[in-house]
Design a protein around this motif. Structure first.
Motif, PDB file in Angstrom:
ATOM      1  N   LEU A 182     -58.415   2.264  -0.422  1.00 48.69           N
ATOM      2  CA  LEU A 182     -58.284   1.679  -2.000  1.00 48.69           C
ATOM      3  C   LEU A 182     -57.558   0.318  -1.882  1.00 48.69           C
ATOM      4  CD1 LEU A 182     -57.431   2.482  -5.208  1.00 48.69           C
ATOM      5  CD2 LEU A 182     -54.618   2.896  -3.963  1.00 48.69           C
ATOM      6  N   ASP A 183     -56.541  -0.299  -1.217  1.00 55.10           N
ATOM      7  CA  ASP A 183     -55.969  -2.002  -0.965  1.00 55.10           C
ATOM      8  C   ASP A 183     -57.790  -2.451  -0.466  1.00 55.10           C
ATOM      9  OD1 ASP A 183     -53.858  -1.331  -1.162  1.00 55.10           O
ATOM     10  OD2 ASP A 183     -53.530  -1.607   1.254  1.00 55.10           O
ATOM     11  N   ALA A 184     -58.710  -1.658  -0.356  1.00 55.63           N
ATOM     12  CA  ALA A 184     -59.832  -2.890   0.396  1.00 55.63           C
ATOM     13  C   ALA A 184     -60.478  -2.672  -1.433  1.00 55.63           C
ATOM     14  CB  ALA A 184     -60.461  -1.798   1.480  1.00 55.63           C
ATOM     15  N   TYR A 185     -60.643  -1.576  -1.602  1.00 57.70           N
ATOM     16  CA  TYR A 185     -61.660  -1.225  -2.924  1.00 57.70           C
ATOM     17  C   TYR A 185     -61.069  -2.091  -3.870  1.00 57.70           C
ATOM     18  CZ  TYR A 185     -63.829   0.723  -6.484  1.00 57.70           C
ATOM     19  OH  TYR A 185     -64.583   1.343  -7.748  1.00 57.70           O
ATOM     20  N   VAL A 186     -59.655  -2.059  -3.721  1.00 51.47           N
ATOM     21  CA  VAL A 186     -58.942  -3.173  -5.736  1.00 51.47           C
ATOM     22  C   VAL A 186     -59.434  -4.428  -4.636  1.00 51.47           C
ATOM     23  CG1 VAL A 186     -56.874  -3.685  -6.285  1.00 51.47           C
ATOM     24  CG2 VAL A 186     -57.059  -1.683  -5.783  1.00 51.47           C
ATOM     25  N   TRP A 187     -59.377  -4.810  -3.573  1.00 50.33           N
ATOM     26  CA  TRP A 187     -59.580  -6.073  -3.341  1.00 50.33           C
ATOM     27  C   TRP A 187     -60.968  -6.738  -4.184  1.00 50.33           C
ATOM     28  CZ3 TRP A 187     -62.732  -9.329  -0.633  1.00 50.33           C
ATOM     29  CH2 TRP A 187     -62.606  -9.925  -0.011  1.00 50.33           C
TER      30      TRP A 187
END
Length: 420
Positions: free
Chosen positions: A242-247
């Motif tokens: 999720l963090d990679a997608y938000v970034w």
């Protein structure tokens, strides 16, 4: 077995529901009010539709009434499958246990239900699980007027995993799979996909006029709330995805908004955030008071233990036949916060390391040392403050000796467990 009742809220028979409510409530005015509520009908696109069955979804009392009606299903399960109380009916419990031991003639089961979502865990064969499914189907249809959905009611092995209340639950028996051996609970793929869709909608081309600071605050609220729901399981890998997608979405949104390259986005809108290991570069914006608002990462969420080590299982407050002892959930105050709460241990630890003068007190090797308790206390027996932290009871040893000590301790503990 994952149970699914077809259109549960829409097909509850009114007369049977009123009869279930009347088992607990004797006030005729309340029962008449509930009956009028069920028979009031619905307005859809300006047209009136009578309600002959079911509880209207969205109504303030609908979830409660449906839960009262399905409580009859809980009672039927307890009468036919649940174990007798081990304290008040010890002989019956021993007979039940003997019949349902692993490989026995009957399967040991446990049901968990939340509103119309329920599962039955079966320790037995697939044929036994199929037989339980047919009995549940028969009872729901003949006694309660509800229909079990054949398409959504599935029987799955625990190693393959199943979804329940937004969690993916599975058991891993091979450490080579990259997961710890044992039960593994993580957010479902559907839940992650829905959250990604919300992030995508917040950063699509129709939102390019939104304020950058407000965008970070809105995305932080979404990520923080979603991550807090799953902080008591094993969500680390899902949080990283999720963090990679938000970034990536935020970088693309800024590049489109200001018509700049990804490299320029990093230079203008990513700043150095102080922290452990030298900090990191992160998206940030300043508010009106000059304070920095940083992008929140799901991996920043502090994970918690949802079950204390001193209690193997939680009692069900609705199904227990004996008085239930009160338990307290662990809080942030009871979690380990480092050595700051044990200043005497820190002082004695430094004294033990100074005494060794850089040489292991076991093997004599000159290397980096660590303090080790000669006689450790068992967890749950005594409080941390009562541990023997005197300098003479601490020894400074190297990492190799530390590993040998704990390996021997684990071997001894496994032998004792095998004897029991």
């Amino acid at each position: 077995m994952e149970g699914d009742i077809r259109a549960c809220f829409d097909r509850v028979p009114h007369e049977k529901l009123i009869a279930e409510v009347a088992r607990r409530i004797a006030d005729g005015k309340i029962l008449a009010l509930i009956r009028r509520f069920l028979k009031s009908g619905l307005m859809e696109r300006g047209k009136f539709a009578p309600t002959e069955e079911g509880t209207p979804q969205g109504g303030i009392a609908s979830p409660l009434l449906a839960n009262i009606y399905l409580h009859r299903f809980d009672e039927w399960y307890n009468q036919n499958y649940a174990a007798p109380d081990a304290k008040t009916q010890s002989s019956a419990y021993q007979r039940w246990l003997a019949q349902r031991k692993k490989g026995g003639a009957k399967a040991a089961t446990q049901m968990y239900r939340y509103a119309d979502d329920w599962i039955v865990l079966v320790r037995g064969t697939k044929q036994q699980a199929q037989a339980i499914k047919e009995e549940c189907k028969t009872f729901l249809q003949e006694e309660m007027g509800l229909e079990l959905s054949e398409e959504k009611t599935t029987i799955t092995h625990v190693e393959d995993g199943f979804d329940f209340l937004g969690y993916r639950i599975s058991r891993n028996n091979r450490p080579s799979d990259g997961h710890p051996v044992g039960m593994y609970i993580r957010p479902t793929d559907k839940g992650l996909k829905r959250t990604k869709l919300k992030i995508k909608q917040m950063t699509d081309s129709t939102t390019l006029n939104d304020d950058y600071l407000a965008k970070i605050q809105a995305m932080n609220a979404l990520v923080r709330g979603w991550a807090s729901y799953y902080r008591a399981v094993n969500p680390s890998k899902t949080f990283q995805l999720l963090d990679a997608y938000v970034w990536l979405r935020l970088r693309t949104w800024l590049a489109k908004k200001y018509k700049i390259s990804p490299k320029q986005v990093r230079q203008r809108y990513m700043h150095r955030q102080k922290g452990p290991k030298g900090g990191r570069t992160e998206f940030a914006a300043q508010d009106a008071e000059g304070n920095w608002v940083w992008r929140y990462r799901a991996t920043q969420t502090r994970l918690i233990e949802y079950r204390p080590t001193f209690k193997k299982s939680w009692p069900n407050p609705y199904l227990e036949k004996v008085q239930i002892e009160h338990y307290y959930l662990p809080t942030l105050k009871t979690q380990w916060t480092g050595y700051n709460e044990a200043p005497m241990y820190r002082t004695n630890r430094r004294e033990a390391l100074r005494r060794a003068q850089g040489r292991c007190e076991r093997c004599g090797k000159e290397t980096k040392l660590t303090a080790h308790h000669k006689h450790r206390v068992k967890r749950g027996k005594r409080k941390l403050e009562q541990a023997d932290n005197r300098p003479e009871m601490l020894e400074a040893i190297c990492w190799d000796c530390q590993v040998k000590e704990h390996r021997a301790e684990n071997i001894y503990r496994n032998k004792m467990r095998a004897k029991k």
